[in-house]
Design a protein around this motif. Structure first.
Motif, mmCIF file in Angstrom:
data_model
loop_
_atom_site.group_PDB
_atom_site.id
_atom_site.type_symbol
_atom_site.label_atom_id
_atom_site.label_comp_id
_atom_site.label_asym_id
_atom_site.label_seq_id
_atom_site.Cartn_x
_atom_site.Cartn_y
_atom_site.Cartn_z
ATOM 1 N N ALA A 1 52.529 54.078 24.820
ATOM 2 C CA ALA A 1 52.126 54.899 23.837
ATOM 3 C C ALA A 1 50.421 54.515 23.449
ATOM 4 O O ALA A 1 49.561 55.115 22.992
ATOM 5 C CB ALA A 1 52.938 54.903 22.820
ATOM 6 N N SER A 2 50.238 52.881 23.747
ATOM 7 C CA SER A 2 49.004 52.347 23.275
ATOM 8 C C SER A 2 48.902 51.315 24.208
ATOM 9 O O SER A 2 49.759 50.592 24.504
ATOM 10 C CB SER A 2 48.896 52.006 22.067
ATOM 11 N N GLY A 3 47.716 50.826 24.535
ATOM 12 C CA GLY A 3 47.410 49.535 25.324
ATOM 13 C C GLY A 3 46.009 49.231 24.854
ATOM 14 O O GLY A 3 45.065 49.549 23.926
ATOM 15 N N ALA A 4 45.727 48.004 25.365
ATOM 16 C CA ALA A 4 44.427 47.323 24.981
ATOM 17 C C ALA A 4 43.079 48.088 25.378
ATOM 18 O O ALA A 4 42.249 48.147 24.679
ATOM 19 C CB ALA A 4 44.145 45.940 25.788
ATOM 20 N N ALA A 5 43.178 48.928 26.597
ATOM 21 C CA ALA A 5 42.243 49.631 26.907
ATOM 22 C C ALA A 5 42.795 51.358 27.330
ATOM 23 O O ALA A 5 42.068 52.122 27.939
ATOM 24 C CB ALA A 5 41.448 49.328 28.272
ATOM 25 N N LEU A 6 43.898 51.535 26.791
ATOM 26 C CA LEU A 6 44.425 52.855 27.093
ATOM 27 C C LEU A 6 45.004 53.669 25.851
ATOM 28 O O LEU A 6 45.818 52.943 25.361
ATOM 29 C CB LEU A 6 45.662 52.700 28.224
ATOM 30 N N ASP A 7 44.575 54.720 25.499
ATOM 31 C CA ASP A 7 45.388 55.597 24.461
ATOM 32 C C ASP A 7 46.276 56.393 25.183
ATOM 33 O O ASP A 7 46.095 57.459 25.538
ATOM 34 C CB ASP A 7 44.080 56.399 23.712
ATOM 35 N N GLY A 8 47.331 55.950 24.926
ATOM 36 C CA GLY A 8 48.571 56.696 25.652
ATOM 37 C C GLY A 8 48.586 57.953 24.899
ATOM 38 O O GLY A 8 49.090 59.175 25.668
ATOM 39 N N LEU A 9 48.717 57.894 23.716
ATOM 40 C CA LEU A 9 48.824 59.396 23.203
ATOM 41 C C LEU A 9 47.902 60.483 23.368
ATOM 42 O O LEU A 9 48.234 61.532 23.744
ATOM 43 C CB LEU A 9 48.999 59.248 21.434
ATOM 44 N N ASP A 10 46.542 60.137 23.391
ATOM 45 C CA ASP A 10 45.444 60.898 24.137
ATOM 46 C C ASP A 10 45.723 61.362 25.386
ATOM 47 O O ASP A 10 45.544 62.336 25.868
ATOM 48 C CB ASP A 10 44.194 60.179 23.795
ATOM 49 N N LEU A 11 45.917 60.333 26.151
ATOM 50 C CA LEU A 11 46.224 60.690 27.618
ATOM 51 C C LEU A 11 47.451 61.600 27.624
ATOM 52 O O LEU A 11 47.400 62.471 28.516
ATOM 53 C CB LEU A 11 46.584 59.484 28.566
ATOM 54 N N CYS A 12 48.333 61.309 27.080
ATOM 55 C CA CYS A 12 49.739 62.530 26.774
ATOM 56 C C CYS A 12 49.378 63.699 26.595
ATOM 57 O O CYS A 12 49.668 64.740 27.351
ATOM 58 C CB CYS A 12 50.714 61.719 25.952
ATOM 59 N N ARG A 13 48.436 63.858 25.531
ATOM 60 C CA ARG A 13 47.923 65.356 24.981
ATOM 61 C C ARG A 13 47.267 65.992 26.315
ATOM 62 O O ARG A 13 47.362 67.189 26.758
ATOM 63 C CB ARG A 13 47.053 65.159 23.970
ATOM 64 N N ARG A 14 46.360 65.156 27.118
ATOM 65 C CA ARG A 14 45.425 65.726 28.197
ATOM 66 C C ARG A 14 46.331 66.043 29.254
ATOM 67 O O ARG A 14 46.206 67.059 29.803
ATOM 68 C CB ARG A 14 44.425 64.602 28.504
ATOM 69 N N LEU A 15 47.397 65.197 29.506
ATOM 70 C CA LEU A 15 48.194 65.653 30.513
ATOM 71 C C LEU A 15 49.100 66.534 30.501
ATOM 72 O O LEU A 15 49.499 67.554 31.323
ATOM 73 C CB LEU A 15 49.219 64.235 30.935
ATOM 74 N N ASP A 16 49.499 66.695 29.056
ATOM 75 C CA ASP A 16 50.436 67.953 28.802
ATOM 76 C C ASP A 16 49.701 69.389 28.913
ATOM 77 O O ASP A 16 49.913 70.337 29.273
ATOM 78 C CB ASP A 16 50.997 67.743 27.219
ATOM 79 N N ARG A 17 48.427 69.181 28.272
ATOM 80 C CA ARG A 17 47.286 70.589 28.653
ATOM 81 C C ARG A 17 47.317 71.025 29.725
ATOM 82 O O ARG A 17 47.291 71.970 30.582
ATOM 83 C CB ARG A 17 46.057 70.059 27.808
ATOM 84 N N ARG A 18 47.199 69.614 30.858
ATOM 85 C CA ARG A 18 46.845 69.912 32.390
ATOM 86 C C ARG A 18 47.992 70.481 33.013
ATOM 87 O O ARG A 18 47.977 71.465 33.667
ATOM 88 C CB ARG A 18 46.597 68.673 32.917
ATOM 89 N N ARG A 19 49.353 70.023 32.844
ATOM 90 C CA ARG A 19 50.482 70.495 33.365
ATOM 91 C C ARG A 19 50.763 72.175 32.704
ATOM 92 O O ARG A 19 51.352 72.984 33.413
ATOM 93 C CB ARG A 19 51.760 69.730 33.089
#
Length: 414
Positions: free
Chosen positions: A193-211
């Motif tokens: 969900a979060s990392g030092a250089a990765l916003d997991g929630l934002d990536l999840c939203r973008r992946l959800d919109r893509r699929r």
């Protein structure tokens, strides 16, 4: 020789000693045996001709017997393939786990070999009723998992945990590569969900919109928030996650969540394949029916065409006969008229005073005229019959003299 002998058995056993011992005993009983050392190798082997039964050790390297059983039951080709599970463990719970995952029977390695053979024969008697020997569209393929994490250590740890379950794992370090790699070949994406250089929630939203936009089939599992943080958990699901596991959970929990999502994905894919196969079969049946109807229509058309050609031939023949009869009838009437005149004049001459020689010649001429009359009458009769055949004198409705018609036919044949 028993009916079960010559049956083909696939043995999945990582211990070379155990595999050789089991193979030797089974071959001595008349079975045809193949051995592999892992569940992954077994699935690869099952892409070819199917055996009649699978004997698998519960404790296998990588994918264990329980996961192998699940994979077999997810695939249409092997859904009814008998599976005998072996284990050296004494835990009673393992039998329950094996049977619940889809195994047909459970035998301890410490059990008497005759007991194991009896269970094997019983499974073979049940047989497999619906397995198909062909079709590349139903071959096994491992589920494809993409692990996204900015930490190399965590990527390696997650990838190893998922590869152990028999999945094909791709490791990705950042969001942009993950977005580019998220396609219809990916079954599930696992990321924090979060990392030092990765916003997991934002990536999840973008992946959800893509699929959503591209109708892609992959599922998303977020690692991070647990039940103790309901707001973060709700935010993860709102971002498009299909499932969430706490970062403190063990690897088995993650594998369980991924397995549940992938199972639904593979079942949906199998359902789609089945529907497409049914649709192709229905289309083939419909095409066969259409071809049969077309062939019947063509046959009727050919028959009608032949009848039309025959009718045209008869009509042409009738016109030809009518023309010939007309052309013969005109000179025939002329000849008959003159023949009657000549015959009447010769009759008058025969009553006169003639020399003996002249009288003899006149008598001969009278005989020849009579013969000519008979020949001309036969020609006249033939012309009449030809006119009847061509129906030149036929009205809209008339009475038929059957004997006369038969005589006409006989005359034409003669």
């Amino acid at each position: 020789m028993s009916p079960h002998q010559h049956a083909k058995v696939l043995v999945v056993e990582d211990s070379e000693t155990q595999a050789l011992a089991l193979r030797g005993r089974l071959e001595a009983e008349g079975y045809t045996v193949q051995t592999v050392t892992s569940a992954e190798a077994a699935l690869e082997r099952l892409n070819g001709p199917l055996p009649d039964l699978v004997v698998a050790d519960f404790h296998l390297p990588g994918m264990d017997g329980r996961e192998l059983s699940r994979q077999l039951r997810l695939n249409r080709r092997t859904r009814t393939l008998p599976l005998l599970m072996l284990t050296s463990a004494r835990e009673q719970d393992l039998e329950r786990q094996g049977l619940e995952s889809g195994a047909d029977a459970y035998v301890s390695k410490s059990a008497d070999m005759d007991v194991m053979l009896a269970r094997l024969r019983a499974l073979l008697r049940r047989g497999r009723t619906a397995a198909s020997e062909g079709g590349s569209d139903t071959d096994f393929r491992p589920a494809r998992i993409m692990v996204v994490h900015d930490s190399p250590t965590q990527r390696l740890k997650l990838g190893a945990a998922l590869a152990q379950a028999g999945y094909e794992v791709r490791e990705v370090a950042n969001a942009e590569v993950a977005l580019a790699a998220a396609n219809d070949q990916i079954d599930c994406i696992v990321m924090p969900a979060s990392g030092a250089a990765l916003d997991g929630l934002d990536l999840c939203r973008r992946l959800d919109r893509r699929r959503e936009r591209m109708a892609l089939p992959f599922q998303i599992v977020l690692i991070g928030p647990g039940a103790s943080d309901p707001h973060a958990l709700a935010a993860a699901f709102d971002a498009g996650a299909d499932d969430v596991t706490a970062s403190t959970d063990e690897d088995e929990v993650l594998r369980m969540r991924v397995r549940a999502l992938v199972r639904r994905r593979l079942l949906a894919e199998e359902t789609r394949r089945s529907e497409e196969a049914d649709a192709r079969a229905a289309a083939a049946d419909e095409l066969a029916r259409a071809n049969a109807e077309l062939e019947a229509a063509n046959q009727q058309l050919r028959q009608a065409q032949a009848q039309l050609v025959q009718s045209a031939k008869m009509a042409s023949l009738g016109e030809l006969v009518a023309g010939i009869a007309h052309e013969i009838n005109n000179p025939l009437a002329f000849i008959l008229g003159h023949q009657n005149t000549v015959e009447r004049l010769t009759g008058q001459l025969a009553g006169g005073d003639l020399a003996e020689a002249d009288r003899a010649a006149l008598s001969k001429a009278t005989d020849r005229l009579g013969a000519m009359r008979m020949g001309l009458q036969r020609i006249q009769s033939l012309v009449l019959n030809l006119r009847k055949f061509s129906r030149l004198d036929e009205a809209d409705s008339q009475n038929l003299d059957v004997p006369d018609a038969i005589e006409t036919v006989l005359a034409l044949l003669a």
